[in-house]
Write an enzyme that holds these catalytic residues in place. Structure first.
Site, PDB file in Angstrom:
ATOM      1  N   GLY A  17       0.859  -1.192   0.000  1.00  0.00           N
ATOM      2  CA  GLY A  17       0.000   0.000   0.000  1.00  0.00           C
ATOM      3  C   GLY A  17       0.888   1.231   0.000  1.00  0.00           C
ATOM      4  N   GLY A  19       0.492   5.728   0.135  1.00  0.00           N
ATOM      5  CA  GLY A  19      -0.420   6.878   0.105  1.00  0.00           C
ATOM      6  C   GLY A  19       0.423   8.096   0.440  1.00  0.00           C
ATOM      7  N   VAL A  24       3.893   1.256   2.321  1.00  0.00           N
ATOM      8  CA  VAL A  24       3.786   0.169   3.295  1.00  0.00           C
ATOM      9  C   VAL A  24       4.192  -1.116   2.611  1.00  0.00           C
ATOM     10  CG1 VAL A  24       2.242  -0.999   4.902  1.00  0.00           C
ATOM     11  CG2 VAL A  24       1.885   1.412   4.384  1.00  0.00           C
ATOM     12  N   ASP A 131     -10.614  10.501  10.575  1.00  0.00           N
ATOM     13  CA  ASP A 131     -10.486  10.129   9.159  1.00  0.00           C
ATOM     14  C   ASP A 131     -11.008   8.709   8.947  1.00  0.00           C
ATOM     15  OD1 ASP A 131      -7.815  10.020   6.638  1.00  0.00           O
ATOM     16  OD2 ASP A 131      -9.963  10.429   6.500  1.00  0.00           O
TER      17      ASP A 131
HETATM   18  N1  LIG Z   1      -5.376   2.509   2.677  1.00  0.00           N
HETATM   19  C1  LIG Z   1      -4.369   1.699   3.313  1.00  0.00           C
HETATM   20  C2  LIG Z   1      -3.142   1.522   2.434  1.00  0.00           C
HETATM   21  C3  LIG Z   1      -2.104   0.758   3.214  1.00  0.00           C
HETATM   22  O1  LIG Z   1      -1.770   1.543   4.354  1.00  0.00           O
HETATM   23  C4  LIG Z   1      -1.465   0.903   5.518  1.00  0.00           C
HETATM   24  C5  LIG Z   1      -1.496  -0.490   5.635  1.00  0.00           C
HETATM   25  C6  LIG Z   1      -1.170  -1.077   6.869  1.00  0.00           C
HETATM   26  C7  LIG Z   1      -1.193  -2.521   7.014  1.00  0.00           C
HETATM   27  C8  LIG Z   1      -1.299  -3.433   6.008  1.00  0.00           C
HETATM   28  N2  LIG Z   1      -1.291  -4.635   6.560  1.00  0.00           N
HETATM   29  N3  LIG Z   1      -1.189  -4.482   7.918  1.00  0.00           N
HETATM   30  C9  LIG Z   1      -1.129  -3.181   8.206  1.00  0.00           C
HETATM   31  C10 LIG Z   1      -0.839  -0.290   7.968  1.00  0.00           C
HETATM   32  C11 LIG Z   1      -0.805   1.074   7.852  1.00  0.00           C
HETATM   33  C12 LIG Z   1      -1.110   1.674   6.634  1.00  0.00           C
HETATM   34  C13 LIG Z   1      -1.076   3.147   6.576  1.00  0.00           C
HETATM   35  O2  LIG Z   1      -1.006   3.785   7.607  1.00  0.00           O
HETATM   36  N4  LIG Z   1      -1.068   3.717   5.343  1.00  0.00           N
HETATM   37  C14 LIG Z   1      -0.928   5.076   5.122  1.00  0.00           C
HETATM   38  C15 LIG Z   1      -1.644   6.030   5.862  1.00  0.00           C
HETATM   39  C16 LIG Z   1      -1.465   7.380   5.601  1.00  0.00           C
HETATM   40  C17 LIG Z   1      -0.594   7.784   4.600  1.00  0.00           C
HETATM   41  C18 LIG Z   1       0.109   6.841   3.872  1.00  0.00           C
HETATM   42  C19 LIG Z   1      -0.056   5.487   4.132  1.00  0.00           C
END
Ligand SMILES: [NH3+]CCCOc1cc(-c2cn[nH]c2)ccc1C(=O)Nc1ccccc1
Length: 312
Positions: A17, A19, A24, A131
């Site tokens: 992922g 963003g 990630v 959010d």
């Molecule tokens: N919409 C989620 C995309 C993947 O992001 C995450 C996945 C996991 C995850 C996946 N598997 N287990 C935990 C844990 C944290 C994130 C995250 O905080 N993403 C993010 C948030 C704000 C800005 C940029 C990236």
């Protein structure tokens, strides 16, 4: 991309992922072989997002709940932040809804109870998420929900009931008072967002949707949305109480927890009492030992062998 600081402790695998300012990656905690999610941020590209990271880390370090993505370790170098977290292999709730078009009322209720339990816990610690949306709700392999991304959460000094101003979060899930730029209360905007979420789970589409922001705002402020005929009367009534334009008339989290539709029996999460749990967590340094302990704890709960090669 090589991350020397992780060598010997974590294997870094595919990107799961990304963003904005973070990506990630899937990883493996070498000492236990358990999968983890590694959120990597390049400090150089953080600029004004740095406060978000500090906020998120402060929140994650004080949270321990079965429906909030668990923090295992924080690693900071000159160039990067690495946030090691629980891996949720079921992906985003958003994709789960899209693939099934819409969920049955009982599946929606099962998911909603988990979200409500996490949000009630957050509020009890003085945090508001701000959010809440399907993209920030992940599923683990047992289809348990996990809340992520606390980069916008508020922890007002004067306590959770003190007013906020910062306009943040995604417009589609933004409460009317947020849209109007008025002072607002964190818990009230979280309840509105949960109303949008519950509607999206059961209807398969959003109550307020427009491709231009002004049309969207007008709809949100009108508080008028379609009530699909397939929704039961009690579901329509519950959503109506959550999507009240006037935040003072909106149902509160406390009332939701007692609502017949929810009849939420909040399971006790840890064998130790939560107070003792917090005490330990506050003292932990979120170093490799913390990560190892937490992953072994999970393995124990799963009943698997406590395999541990201290060579790492
Ligand atoms: N919409 C989620 C995309 C993947 O992001 C995450 C996945 C996991 C995850 C996946 N598997 N287990 C935990 C844990 C944290 C994130 C995250 O905080 N993403 C993010 C948030 C704000 C800005 C940029 C990236």
């Amino acid at each position: 991309m090589r991350y020397d600081v992780l060598r010997g402790f974590y294997e870094v695998e595919k990107t799961i992922g990304c963003g904005g300012f973070a990506k990630v990656k899937l990883g493996t905690h070498i000492a236990t072989g358990e999968k983890v999610a590694i959120k990597i941020m390049d400090k150089a590209s953080l600029n004004d997002d740095l406060p978000r990271i500090k906020l998120e880390l402060r929140a994650l370090k004080s949270l321990s709940h079965q429906h909030i993505c668990k923090l295992y370790q924080v690693i900071e170098t000159d160039q990067h932040y690495f946030i090691i977290m629980e891996y949720c292999s079921g992906g985003e709730l958003f994709d789960h809804i899209v693939e099934k078009n819409r969920l049955t009322e009982s599946e929606s209720r099962m998911f909603f109870r988990q979200i409500l339990s996490a949000v009630a816990y957050l509020h009890s610690l003085g945090y508001a998420h701000r959010d809440l949306k399907p993209e920030n709700i992940l599923l683990d392999k047992n289809k348990n929900l996990k809340l992520i991304d606390f980069g916008l959460c508020a922890h007002p000094e004067g306590g959770i009931r003190s007013p906020l101003f910062t306009s943040c979060g995604s417009p589609t899930y933004a409460a009317p008072e947020l849209v109007l730029g008025k002072q607002y209360l964190g818990p009230e905007v979280d309840v509105w967002a949960m109303g949008i979420l519950l509607y999206a789970l059961m209807a398969g589409f959003l109550p307020f949707d427009e491709n231009n922001i002004h049309g969207l705002y007008k709809k949100i402020l009108s508080g008028k949305y379609e009530e699909p005929s397939f929704m039961s009367l009690e579901s329509k009534n519950l959503i109506k109480q959550m999507l009240q334009v006037d935040p003072k008339r909106r149902i509160t989290v406390t009332e939701l927890l007692a609502h017949p539709w929810i009849t939420l029996a909040l399971a006790r999460y840890h064998d130790v009492s939560l107070e003792e749990m917090w005490k330990y967590l506050k003292r932990w340094k979120y170093d490799y030992d913390t990560a190892t302990y937490l992953l072994l704890l999970i393995r124990k709960k799963r009943g698997s062998a406590l395999k541990f090669n201290s060579a790492a």
